[in-house]
Design an enzyme around this catalytic site. Structure first.
Site, PDB file in Angstrom:
ATOM      1  N   LYS A 223       0.819  -1.223   0.000  1.00 42.49           N
ATOM      2  CA  LYS A 223       0.000   0.000   0.000  1.00 42.49           C
ATOM      3  C   LYS A 223       0.847   1.264   0.000  1.00 42.49           C
ATOM      4  O   LYS A 223       2.033   1.244   0.269  1.00 42.49           O
ATOM      5  CB  LYS A 223      -0.986  -0.036   1.175  1.00 42.49           C
ATOM      6  CG  LYS A 223      -2.167  -0.963   0.851  1.00 42.49           C
ATOM      7  CD  LYS A 223      -3.267  -0.912   1.862  1.00 42.49           C
ATOM      8  CE  LYS A 223      -4.398  -1.852   1.404  1.00 42.49           C
ATOM      9  NZ  LYS A 223      -5.386  -2.075   2.447  1.00 42.49           N
ATOM     10  N   ARG A 258      -3.162 -10.391   4.887  1.00 43.45           N
ATOM     11  CA  ARG A 258      -3.661 -10.381   3.507  1.00 43.45           C
ATOM     12  C   ARG A 258      -2.588  -9.738   2.626  1.00 43.45           C
ATOM     13  O   ARG A 258      -2.351  -8.531   2.717  1.00 43.45           O
ATOM     14  CB  ARG A 258      -4.965  -9.563   3.470  1.00 43.45           C
ATOM     15  CG  ARG A 258      -5.626  -9.469   2.108  1.00 43.45           C
ATOM     16  CD  ARG A 258      -6.853  -8.557   2.172  1.00 43.45           C
ATOM     17  NE  ARG A 258      -7.513  -8.486   0.885  1.00 43.45           N
ATOM     18  CZ  ARG A 258      -7.127  -7.682  -0.101  1.00 43.45           C
ATOM     19  NH1 ARG A 258      -6.104  -6.864   0.051  1.00 43.45           N
ATOM     20  NH2 ARG A 258      -7.774  -7.689  -1.250  1.00 43.45           N
TER      21      ARG A 258
HETATM   22  N1  HH2 Z   1      -7.433  -3.833   1.074  1.00 44.30           N
HETATM   23  C1  HH2 Z   1      -7.819  -3.878  -0.227  1.00 44.30           C
HETATM   24  C2  HH2 Z   1      -8.914  -4.663  -0.612  1.00 44.30           C
HETATM   25  N2  HH2 Z   1      -9.590  -5.403   0.290  1.00 44.30           N
HETATM   26  N3  HH2 Z   1      -9.883  -6.125   2.525  1.00 44.30           N
HETATM   27  C3  HH2 Z   1      -9.516  -6.096   3.808  1.00 44.30           C
HETATM   28  N4  HH2 Z   1     -10.180  -6.824   4.725  1.00 44.30           N
HETATM   29  N5  HH2 Z   1      -8.469  -5.330   4.238  1.00 44.30           N
HETATM   30  C4  HH2 Z   1      -7.752  -4.568   3.380  1.00 44.30           C
HETATM   31  O1  HH2 Z   1      -6.818  -3.864   3.835  1.00 44.30           O
HETATM   32  C5  HH2 Z   1      -8.114  -4.573   1.999  1.00 44.30           C
HETATM   33  C6  HH2 Z   1      -9.218  -5.383   1.601  1.00 44.30           C
HETATM   34  C7  HH2 Z   1      -7.069  -3.096  -1.246  1.00 44.30           C
HETATM   35  O2  HH2 Z   1      -6.009  -3.829  -1.784  1.00 44.30           O
HETATM   36  P1  HH2 Z   1      -6.019  -4.649  -3.153  1.00 44.30           P
HETATM   37  O3  HH2 Z   1      -7.041  -5.735  -3.139  1.00 44.30           O
HETATM   38  O4  HH2 Z   1      -4.645  -5.091  -3.424  1.00 44.30           O
HETATM   39  O5  HH2 Z   1      -6.363  -3.574  -4.273  1.00 44.30           O
HETATM   40  P2  HH2 Z   1      -7.697  -3.161  -5.009  1.00 44.30           P
HETATM   41  O6  HH2 Z   1      -8.690  -2.738  -3.993  1.00 44.30           O
HETATM   42  O7  HH2 Z   1      -7.263  -2.035  -5.915  1.00 44.30           O
HETATM   43  O8  HH2 Z   1      -8.208  -4.366  -5.771  1.00 44.30           O
END
Ligand code: HH2
Length: 293
Positions: A223, A258
């Site tokens: 992030k 995660r």
């Molecule tokens: N962060 C993202 C998405 N889902 N769920 C939880 N529980 N906690 C988090 O910190 C979290 C999440 C964002 O990251 P990512 O899936 O890599 O990116 P994007 O939302 O652009 O798909």
């Protein structure tokens, strides 16, 4: 034999920690958008993450990066319909990253065991009752605002206290809907309506959330806050920073991590856990305090 959902939820009691591998079947996620939109490539990637030590795969069909457009439930289901049944056949524990009950219901029918709801049951009133009926675990995450606006001007008086209070209230709401507290997983929501100082306070304050009594998940992978601390602009170069943040939270009692980079974190946790499992030397063997001459 992989871990079961119950093994994952029991980690705070057994002293273990697990890696949740991220699988975004989206065209626009901030770090891996477009890479796994095709079902065959998504399945390959999930299998690689399982081989690398992931205990659970978190599948998302909507990016929640700051400013991302919303994806209607029918489109999320369209993106998931080939990959979820194929993933279920691997026998892995699956989590669905969605705020919509219709998408969660589809995923649960395919065999998912966890609903990862970044709105903590606030966006769709049917989501917590659905989780209660199906016996799924639920991730309850804190977010200030929504993904369209959350990074505009995040403000807190006491970020750790406010996030703790919010999660305690959502834990009550989940329990009122019929989801037992042992099946709720709490998440501070790193980067969701937070500036660097807020994210750091929450990572350092992980123990405050652990004290609420449910397993704690950390989602810090690649992030922006990691980039701000390391000077790495490209998400793919934030792996070491991510590992370091996860270990700091492991030391404070978080048990579910995660991440995009499963092998790197699984190795780091294996080494950290091995060191922590050694009993400290007795004081007789400890070096004597230096005295000034
Ligand atoms: N962060 C993202 C998405 N889902 N769920 C939880 N529980 N906690 C988090 O910190 C979290 C999440 C964002 O990251 P990512 O899936 O890599 O990116 P994007 O939302 O652009 O798909």
């Amino acid at each position: 034999m992989g871990m079961t959902l119950q093994d994952i939820l029991d980690c705070p009691r057994t002293g273990r920690a697990v890696v949740m591998g991220i699988l975004n079947v989206t065209p626009d996620s901030f770090s891996d958008g477009g890479q796994f939109a095709d079902a065959a490539r998504a399945l390959d990637h999930a299998q690689a993450m399982l081989a690398d030590g992931a205990a659970v795969i978190d599948v998302g069909a909507e990016s929640t990066r700051p400013g991302a457009p919303r994806v209607p439930p029918a489109e999320q289901i369209r993106r998931l319909k080939d990959i979820l049944p194929a993933l279920a056949r691997t026998g892995a524990v699956l989590s669905i990253d969605t705020t919509h009950a219709a998408v969660a219901a589809f995923a649960l029918d395919c065999g998912a065991a966890i609903v990862n709801d970044i709105s903590a049951g606030r966006e769709d009133p049917d989501l917590l009752p659905l989780a209660a009926r199906s016996g799924a675990a639920v991730v309850l995450m804190h977010m200030q605002g929504d993904p369209q606006t959350m990074q505009q001007a995040p403000q807190y008086k006491d970020v750790v206290g406010q996030v703790r209070q919010f999660l305690a209230e959502r834990l009550d709401a989940a329990q009122a809907a019929g989801v037992p507290g042992q099946r709720c997983i709490l998440d501070a929501g790193i980067g969701f309506g937070k500036r660097l100082e807020h994210n750091l306070a929450l990572l350092a304050g992980t123990g405050e959330l652990v004290r609420l009594g449910s397993p704690v998940l950390v989602g810090v992978s690649r992030k922006r806050c990691i980039g701000e601390l390391t000077g790495q602009d490209q998400p793919g170069r934030r792996v070491s920073g991510t590992v370091s943040a996860c270990l700091a939270c492991r030391a404070r009692g978080a048990t579910i991590f995660r991440v995009h980079d499963v092998r790197e974190l699984a190795d780091a946790l294996a080494v950290w856990d091995a060191i922590e499992s050694v009993r400290p030397p007795s004081s007789a063997n400890a070096p004597r305090a230096q005295r000034p001459i």
